[in-house]
Design a protein around this motif. Structure first.
Motif, mmCIF file in Angstrom:
data_model
loop_
_atom_site.group_PDB
_atom_site.id
_atom_site.type_symbol
_atom_site.label_atom_id
_atom_site.label_comp_id
_atom_site.label_asym_id
_atom_site.label_seq_id
_atom_site.Cartn_x
_atom_site.Cartn_y
_atom_site.Cartn_z
ATOM 1 N N LEU A 133 -2.161 0.560 -8.680
ATOM 2 C CA LEU A 133 -2.908 1.713 -9.163
ATOM 3 C C LEU A 133 -2.652 1.943 -10.648
ATOM 4 C CD1 LEU A 133 -4.838 3.903 -8.385
ATOM 5 C CD2 LEU A 133 -2.922 5.400 -7.901
ATOM 6 N N PHE A 134 -1.385 1.801 -11.025
ATOM 7 C CA PHE A 134 -1.045 2.031 -12.429
ATOM 8 C C PHE A 134 -1.741 1.014 -13.325
ATOM 9 C CE2 PHE A 134 1.732 1.709 -16.172
ATOM 10 C CZ PHE A 134 1.637 3.017 -16.593
ATOM 11 N N ALA A 142 -9.745 -1.395 3.301
ATOM 12 C CA ALA A 142 -9.609 0.065 3.293
ATOM 13 C C ALA A 142 -8.579 0.503 2.259
ATOM 14 C CB ALA A 142 -9.220 0.569 4.682
ATOM 15 N N ALA A 143 -7.463 -0.233 2.193
ATOM 16 C CA ALA A 143 -6.435 0.108 1.204
ATOM 17 C C ALA A 143 -6.983 -0.052 -0.210
ATOM 18 C CB ALA A 143 -5.207 -0.771 1.404
ATOM 19 N N ARG A 148 -1.739 1.077 6.340
ATOM 20 C CA ARG A 148 -0.541 1.856 5.992
ATOM 21 C C ARG A 148 0.483 1.008 5.270
ATOM 22 N NH1 ARG A 148 -0.953 4.468 11.005
ATOM 23 N NH2 ARG A 148 0.709 3.197 11.825
ATOM 24 N N LYS A 149 0.591 -0.264 5.699
ATOM 25 C CA LYS A 149 1.547 -1.166 5.055
ATOM 26 C C LYS A 149 1.213 -1.333 3.570
ATOM 27 C CE LYS A 149 0.556 -5.478 4.748
ATOM 28 N NZ LYS A 149 0.630 -5.855 3.355
ATOM 29 N N ASP A 150 -0.065 -1.578 3.277
ATOM 30 C CA ASP A 150 -0.475 -1.769 1.880
ATOM 31 C C ASP A 150 -0.231 -0.507 1.060
ATOM 32 O OD1 ASP A 150 -1.214 -4.320 2.374
ATOM 33 O OD2 ASP A 150 -3.160 -4.160 1.375
ATOM 34 N N LEU A 151 -0.533 0.642 1.688
ATOM 35 C CA LEU A 151 -0.335 1.886 0.952
ATOM 36 C C LEU A 151 1.140 2.176 0.736
ATOM 37 C CD1 LEU A 151 -3.081 4.277 2.233
ATOM 38 C CD2 LEU A 151 -3.008 2.838 0.212
ATOM 39 N N ALA A 152 1.981 1.808 1.728
ATOM 40 C CA ALA A 152 3.422 2.031 1.590
ATOM 41 C C ALA A 152 3.960 1.220 0.416
ATOM 42 C CB ALA A 152 4.138 1.651 2.878
ATOM 43 N N ILE A 153 3.514 -0.037 0.335
ATOM 44 C CA ILE A 153 3.946 -0.872 -0.790
ATOM 45 C C ILE A 153 3.515 -0.222 -2.096
ATOM 46 C CG2 ILE A 153 3.633 -3.099 -1.948
ATOM 47 C CD1 ILE A 153 3.253 -4.379 0.729
ATOM 48 N N GLU A 154 2.281 0.242 -2.113
ATOM 49 C CA GLU A 154 1.723 0.819 -3.322
ATOM 50 C C GLU A 154 2.473 2.095 -3.718
ATOM 51 O OE1 GLU A 154 -0.266 -0.596 -5.304
ATOM 52 O OE2 GLU A 154 -0.311 1.139 -6.627
#
Lengths: 219, 211
Positions: free
Chosen positions: A19-20, A96-97, A6-12
């Motif tokens: 992703l961009f 996973a991220a 979740r931390k990695d996705l929050a940063i992203e």
């Protein structure tokens, strides 16, 4: 593990940086293919599978290196090492991220490629989804481990592809075949050995990463 | 080693079908085996280093990977020299050739990590992790490449009774070059380990001087 994920996705989500850049790079690689190879031949649907993975490999490697670099900045690495969690879960969380990012990229890049290259006679089957899932899983596992190993050296941007490309050879051979089979609607039975190989590859590298991260995260 | 060279170039008769180039095979086969063996040693030593942290294990891993890489390079050079007159091409994507070139790349990357990382404790551990991961990749590689392509000569198991190593002198030469190359391998590894030990000592002394 889920906390790291979740931390990695929050940063992203906040920056959208990885992703961009991943998508932009992928698009540029497709353009390079279009300019350097013969366009008439690129229409062949069986080629699309291979081209997709070459694109994801080139773009993905650069993007995955970023995700590990974020940890190296601002001393987050030490914090991770000190955190009262199993270090293997740090690996699984980050993998996973990365997997999610690669999946999104694959889902967006594939149709764009098919349109730009004007691929004809496509008959996508569920096998295609399975191929992409298994392929990106292995790529995320090897990429995450490789990025961690390379992150301590100078010239890490160069080292990451040098470390991961040879290790990914079995995966690439297998996944390009299965993806092509999925694109033209071949029966899954025809590619069964390749599917087994992909599953084993993913399992081996997820396990190895999980087990060895103990040594990797110990600064 | 000299005895081996003498046997290979002077004593042994040329193989009936292939002619003089076939002599290269006495080196090629053993070099390949030594090289692959070297990589297994690297993996074993890497595990030992991760488990016990002994410096000797790490030096063995590095030395064996380095000599292994040199041997693999020689395999990749002697192979095409033989293949060009016999198969008509320098290179083909045969399973074993593909395997060898990918292995070469894995271990080149291993040594690259060590060079770029320096002699820091952490990098030694990272290299050990890669040493283990590299060897685990080998079975997957074998399966993948076999499925992918499937003309390498299996000289020892040839079905034609007249072909292959029929002459006892050929057998002897094959055995002697094997032993000679194994000794050469071990000697190079030992030398390389000594060198690494000296290097560590120099570093320790320099650190002392600076302190």
């Amino acid at each position: 593990m889920w906390t790291i994920f979740r931390k990695d996705l929050a940063i992203e989500r906040r920056t959208g940086e990885i992703l961009f850049s991943l998508l932009l790079l992928a698009l540029l690689v497709v353009l390079v293919f279009a300019f350097t190879l013969e366009l008439e031949r690129l229409r062949e649907p069986r080629l699309l599978g291979g081209l997709l993975w070459a694109t994801l490999l080139l773009a993905g490697t650069l993007a995955l290196g970023r995700s590990m670099l974020l940890e190296r900045e601002a001393g987050a690495w030490t914090a991770l090492a000190l955190a009262p969690i199993d270090r293997g879960s740090v690996f699984l969380g980050k993998a996973a991220a990365n997997l999610l990012l690669l999946l999104i990229a694959a889902a967006l890049v594939l149709p764009v490629m098919a349109i730009l290259l004007g691929t004809s006679r496509l008959a996508p089957s569920p096998l295609l989804g399975l191929a992409i899932l298994l392929g990106t899983t292995g790529m995320a596992a090897v990429g995450t481990l490789g990025a961690a190993l390379a992150s301590r050296t100078r010239a890490r941007e160069v080292l990451l592809p040098i470390l991961t490309f040879p290790l990914l050879v079995p995966l690439l051979i297998a996944v390009a075949r299965v993806t092509s089979a999925g694109l033209v609607g071949e029966a899954p039975a025809a590619v069964r050995p390749w599917l087994v190989l992909l599953c084993v590859f993913d399992l081996v590298f997820l396990t190895v990463g999980w087990l060895t991260f103990d040594h990797v995260l110990e600064d | 080693m000299t005895a081996a060279l003498w046997l290979v170039f002077v004593v042994v008769p040329s193989e009936r079908v292939q002619g003089v180039v076939q002599r290269i095979f006495y080196f090629h086969v053993h070099l390949a085996w030594m090289a692959f063996g070297g990589f297994v040693v690297t993996a074993g030593a890497s595990v030992a280093y991760l488990a016990r942290g002994s410096r000797v294990a790490d030096r063995l891993a590095e030395a064996s990977a380095e000599v292994g890489l040199v041997f693999t390079s020689l395999v990749l050079i002697t192979g095409p020299l033989w293949a060009r007159p016999i198969w008509g091409v320098w290179w083909t994507w045969d399973p074993r050739l593909t395997m060898t070139v990918v292995l070469w790349a894995i271990y080149a990357s291993y040594l690259m990590l060590r060079r770029l990382g320096g002699r820091d404790e952490v990098i030694l551990r990272y290299a050990a992790v890669l040493g283990v991961v590299g060897v685990l990749d080998i079975p997957l590689l074998i399966v993948a490449i076999r499925l992918w392509r499937g003309i390498h000569p299996a000289v020892m198991l040839s079905e034609d009774p007249d072909a292959g190593l029929t002459d006892p002198i050929m057998m002897w030469t094959f055995a002697v070059t094997g032993v000679a190359l194994a000794l050469l391998f071990a000697w190079l590894v030992a030398l390389r380990m000594q060198f690494a030990a000296l290097d560590d000592e120099v570093e320790a002394l320099t650190a002392e001087d600076l302190a």
